[in-house]
Design an enzyme around this catalytic site. Structure first.
Site, short mmCIF file in Angstrom:
data_model
loop_
_atom_site.label_atom_id
_atom_site.label_comp_id
_atom_site.label_asym_id
_atom_site.label_seq_id
_atom_site.Cartn_x
_atom_site.Cartn_y
_atom_site.Cartn_z
N GLU A 1 0.83 -1.20 0.00
CA GLU A 1 0.00 0.00 0.00
C GLU A 1 0.87 1.25 0.00
O GLU A 1 2.07 1.17 0.27
CB GLU A 1 -0.94 -0.02 1.21
CG GLU A 1 -1.89 -1.19 1.15
CD GLU A 1 -3.08 -1.07 2.08
OE1 GLU A 1 -3.14 -0.09 2.84
OE2 GLU A 1 -3.95 -1.93 2.01
N HIS B 1 -9.24 9.95 2.80
CA HIS B 1 -8.93 8.88 1.86
C HIS B 1 -9.14 9.44 0.46
O HIS B 1 -10.16 10.05 0.18
CB HIS B 1 -9.84 7.67 2.08
CG HIS B 1 -9.29 6.43 1.42
ND1 HIS B 1 -9.30 6.27 0.05
CD2 HIS B 1 -8.68 5.34 1.92
CE1 HIS B 1 -8.73 5.12 -0.24
NE2 HIS B 1 -8.34 4.53 0.88
N ARG C 1 -1.42 8.91 1.36
CA ARG C 1 -2.81 9.32 1.13
C ARG C 1 -3.00 10.84 1.08
O ARG C 1 -3.76 11.34 0.26
CB ARG C 1 -3.68 8.79 2.26
CG ARG C 1 -3.89 7.34 2.14
CD ARG C 1 -4.74 6.83 3.23
NE ARG C 1 -4.88 5.41 2.96
CZ ARG C 1 -5.37 4.55 3.82
NH1 ARG C 1 -5.74 4.95 5.00
NH2 ARG C 1 -5.48 3.29 3.48
N HIS D 1 -11.44 9.99 6.44
CA HIS D 1 -11.26 8.54 6.58
C HIS D 1 -10.75 8.12 7.95
O HIS D 1 -11.22 7.14 8.52
CB HIS D 1 -10.27 8.10 5.51
CG HIS D 1 -10.05 6.63 5.44
ND1 HIS D 1 -11.08 5.74 5.25
CD2 HIS D 1 -8.92 5.89 5.52
CE1 HIS D 1 -10.60 4.51 5.22
NE2 HIS D 1 -9.29 4.57 5.40
N ARG E 1 -1.12 8.94 9.37
CA ARG E 1 -1.08 7.48 9.55
C ARG E 1 -0.62 6.78 8.28
O ARG E 1 -1.09 7.08 7.18
CB ARG E 1 -2.49 6.99 9.90
CG ARG E 1 -2.60 5.49 9.97
CD ARG E 1 -4.04 5.06 10.09
NE ARG E 1 -4.78 5.27 8.86
CZ ARG E 1 -5.55 4.35 8.28
NH1 ARG E 1 -5.70 3.18 8.83
NH2 ARG E 1 -6.19 4.63 7.17
C1 LIG Z 1 -13.82 1.95 4.92
C2 LIG Z 1 -12.65 1.80 5.82
C3 LIG Z 1 -11.56 1.03 5.44
C4 LIG Z 1 -10.45 0.88 6.28
N1 LIG Z 1 -9.43 0.07 5.90
C5 LIG Z 1 -8.39 -0.14 6.77
C6 LIG Z 1 -7.36 -1.07 6.46
O1 LIG Z 1 -7.37 -1.73 5.42
N2 LIG Z 1 -6.35 -1.23 7.36
C7 LIG Z 1 -6.28 -0.54 8.54
O2 LIG Z 1 -5.34 -0.72 9.32
N3 LIG Z 1 -7.27 0.34 8.86
C8 LIG Z 1 -8.32 0.53 8.02
N4 LIG Z 1 -9.31 1.41 8.35
C9 LIG Z 1 -9.29 2.01 9.68
C10 LIG Z 1 -9.67 0.96 10.70
O3 LIG Z 1 -10.69 0.15 10.18
C11 LIG Z 1 -10.15 1.60 11.99
O4 LIG Z 1 -9.23 2.55 12.43
C12 LIG Z 1 -10.30 0.53 13.07
O5 LIG Z 1 -11.11 -0.52 12.60
C13 LIG Z 1 -10.90 1.14 14.30
O6 LIG Z 1 -11.18 0.12 15.20
P1 LIG Z 1 -11.78 0.48 16.60
O7 LIG Z 1 -11.96 -0.79 17.34
O8 LIG Z 1 -10.96 1.55 17.21
O9 LIG Z 1 -13.20 1.16 16.26
P2 LIG Z 1 -14.45 0.63 15.42
O10 LIG Z 1 -14.13 -0.60 14.69
O11 LIG Z 1 -14.98 1.76 14.65
O12 LIG Z 1 -15.49 0.28 16.57
C14 LIG Z 1 -16.05 1.30 17.35
C15 LIG Z 1 -17.10 0.69 18.24
O13 LIG Z 1 -17.50 1.61 19.25
C16 LIG Z 1 -18.92 1.65 19.35
N5 LIG Z 1 -19.28 2.95 19.91
C17 LIG Z 1 -18.98 4.18 19.45
N6 LIG Z 1 -19.46 5.12 20.29
C18 LIG Z 1 -20.09 4.46 21.31
C19 LIG Z 1 -20.79 4.86 22.48
N7 LIG Z 1 -20.95 6.14 22.80
N8 LIG Z 1 -21.31 3.91 23.28
C20 LIG Z 1 -21.19 2.58 22.96
N9 LIG Z 1 -20.53 2.15 21.87
C21 LIG Z 1 -19.99 3.07 21.06
C22 LIG Z 1 -19.38 1.40 17.93
O14 LIG Z 1 -20.72 1.03 17.91
C23 LIG Z 1 -18.39 0.30 17.53
O15 LIG Z 1 -18.82 -0.92 18.06
C24 LIG Z 1 -10.42 1.56 7.52
C25 LIG Z 1 -11.51 2.34 7.90
C26 LIG Z 1 -12.61 2.47 7.06
C27 LIG Z 1 -13.77 3.31 7.50
#
Ligand SMILES: Cc1cc2nc3c(=O)[nH]c(=O)nc-3n(C[C@H](O)[C@H](O)[C@H](O)COP(=O)(O)OP(=O)(O)OC[C@H]3O[C@@H](n4cnc5c(N)ncnc54)[C@H](O)[C@@H]3O)c2cc1C
Length: 511
Positions: free
Chosen positions: A111, A234, A281, A342, A377
């Site tokens: 990437e 993005h 990016r 993004h 990032r």
């Molecule tokens: C389309 C897309 C593609 C991506 N591709 C990549 C990739 O290929 N590689 C990479 O490294 N990163 C990628 N990223 C970034 C990466 O996916 C995210 O940074 C990572 O998944 C975040 O994980 P997380 O557990 O921090 O949050 P999330 O997976 O977003 O989970 C957040 C959780 O918190 C909950 N929540 C939020 N607020 C509250 C609240 N007030 N009360 C209760 N629950 C709450 C939500 O419901 C959810 O369950 C991508 C992001 C996107 C959007």
């Protein structure tokens, strides 16, 4: 409700931590929608780690540091990179089915910004595959209670009036449950894993849950928040009136896709002669932004038509199918794309163990600002950061479990959340959503100017005042709470952008 751990969020960070913490004590895991409504579930490209013989820790470290524009914490970068292979092995052991080559080794993608092929993937469904495996592991675990449709509103802090804001102990959280009632969830350790804040912008690749709740909640509790000016856009989201937030993964450029303007010219050579489409990016997003402004076009095009249809169907099944369902044949025609918000590099400041500046409050995943990403990032480093820090936080809790477990019950004030009449005009909420997202897109977007930032500050402050009145007057709803959080996050992004007077990393100033 009472448990040893209260984990907020069911993405990669929340699930990874909960699975491990369940070995230490009881876990209440709350999530504001359904378990899989996460950014994790949408991740396409993959997870970066040094697993190939031709790669090295130093190269991954250097790529991360150079993407971070001199603002990374080098100790954190080294720690994350060196822990990568172990955490990746752990995911495989949990059943994540990464794509392998004929020799049975992980098939690695490349990437933008990476000098090596080092991105483990499950084609373009990597996030979904990781989420699936983690959810299935979690379900086996009896020490974890999962509460869907439960939204964290604010933290419960001890009421020691001798202590200033930010010095108080976190002892739990107020939660809006699926009956519309506020409940207290008490815990010895609270872990915010609420993801990012892409919804602060009009165009975003993020899911609807990405409203910066954890950052706003922690900030209100006095936690330190940093690097909020660094929002990654993005470069390539699908541009189609029927497509909401659909990302065309960076891996498509990794496989040789070209960026073309509406005159069919490969315009990247004007902006990034060396790296071309594989520049980081921010560079690609700015080039597209400039090209669109210059030509007055609504979008640019990503051309992968030199690859065979069979390859595209296999390597990018989701993108291929999604485009096909909208009448776009990516094997024959370039894909119309635009940049969109993004990833948020900033967030709640943590130490190397995921601890915030508030006692007993941890932050993991996109909510946290660990020092890994600095000013920008590197692609596929965020899933890695989430699993590495979930493990570090767990190890910290395990090591200090005796102390944490014996935490005394602390006096707190009772329910501070106002419970008034139901809001009768949803337009009061939706209108303000619209204002915030447009102001942020137009005034605090990919390229910034001080005069526009000042205007944005004024507008958002007015909206915030109105939201606070709504919050105090009416019974709280999910939508209202998210709006309150996103308005605070917007103001934090603006403040941080105003403070940084020079262009660096993702923060690009015209003046
Ligand atoms: C389309 C897309 C593609 C991506 N591709 C990549 C990739 O290929 N590689 C990479 O490294 N990163 C990628 N990223 C970034 C990466 O996916 C995210 O940074 C990572 O998944 C975040 O994980 P997380 O557990 O921090 O949050 P999330 O997976 O977003 O989970 C957040 C959780 O918190 C909950 N929540 C939020 N607020 C509250 C609240 N007030 N009360 C209760 N629950 C709450 C939500 O419901 C959810 O369950 C991508 C992001 C996107 C959007």
């Amino acid at each position: 409700m009472e448990s040893d751990f209260l984990v907020v969020g069911s993405g990669i960070a929340g699930l990874s931590f909960s699975i491990k913490a369940a070995g230490l004590g009881t876990v209440n895991l709350i999530t504001k929608k359904k378990e899989v409504d996460t950014a994790t579930n949408l991740a396409q490209g993959g997870i970066a780690a040094v697993v190939s013989g031709s790669d090295s820790f130093d190269e991954h470290i250097n790529d991360t540091l150079s993407s971070g524009a001199g603002l990374c914490d080098e100790e954190v970068v080294r720690m994350v990179v060196e822990n990568g292979p172990e955490r990746l092995k752990e995911l495989v052991a949990l059943g994540v089915d990464f794509v392998k080559n004929k020799k049975g080794l992980l098939s690695l993608g490349r990437e933008g910004g990476h000098s090596q092929r080092r991105v483990a993937h499950a084609y373009d469904l990597t996030g979904r595959e990781i989420e699936r495996a983690l959810v299935s592991e979690l379900e086996k675990n009896k020490s974890v209670n999962l509460y869907e449709d439960h939204m964290c509103v604010d933290l419960i802090l001890d009421e020691d009036s001798d202590k200033s804001r930010g010095d108080r102990d976190c002892v739990g959280a107020y939660v809006l449950n699926n009956q519309g009632l506020i409940e207290e969830f008490r815990a010895k350790v609270v872990v915010l894993c609420t993801g990012g804040a892409g919804k602060v912008y009009l165009y975003t690749s993020n899911p609807d849950i990405a409203t910066g709740d954890g950052i706003a909640i922690a900030y209100r509790a006095g936690a330190l928040v940093d690097k909020m000016e660094f929002v990654q856009f993005h470069p390539t989201c699908l541009y189609h009136h029927m497509a909401k937030n659909f990302l065309i993964s960076e891996a498509v450029r990794g496989e040789g896709a070209l960026l073309l303007n509406k005159q069919n010219e490969r315009f990247m050579e004007k902006y990034e002669k060396e790296e071309m489409e594989l520049a980081t990016r921010d560079k690609v997003a700015r080039a597209i932004d400039k090209e669109m402004k210059k030509t007055g076009a609504d979008c640019v095009y990503l051309d992968i038509t030199h690859k065979k249809r069979e390859f595209l169907e296999k390597r990018f099944p989701t993108i291929y199918e999604r485009c096909k369902s909208l009448g776009l044949d990516i094997a024959k025609k370039p894909i119309p794309v635009v940049p969109a918000a993004h990833y948020l590099c900033g967030g709640v400041v943590t130490d190397i163990n995921g601890r915030t500046t508030v006692k007993n409050l941890l932050a993991l995943g996109e909510t946290a600002c660990t020092g890994l990403h600095g000013g920008n990032r590197l692609a596929s480093n965020s899933l890695l950061e989430a699993v590495v820090f979930a493990d570090k936080a767990f190890c910290y809790c395990q090591k200090n479990w005796k102390n944490l477990k014996e935490k005394k019950s602390i006096k707190v004030r009772m329910d501070k959340i106002p419970q008034k009449s139901k809001i009768d005009e949803e337009i009061l909420i939706n209108h303000n959503w619209d204002i915030i997202r447009r102001v942020m897109w137009n005034y605090v977007g990919i390229v910034r100017k001080e005069s526009r930032l000042l205007l944005a500050k004024q507008r958002i402050a007015e909206v915030q005042k109105e939201i606070e009145i709504i919050f105090r007057t009416y019974k709280v709803t999910y939508n209202m709470l998210e709006l309150r959080n996103i308005s605070l996050v917007a103001s934090l992004i603006i403040e941080a952008s105003l403070k940084r007077k020079k262009s660096v990393g993702l923060h690009c100033l015209l003046d």
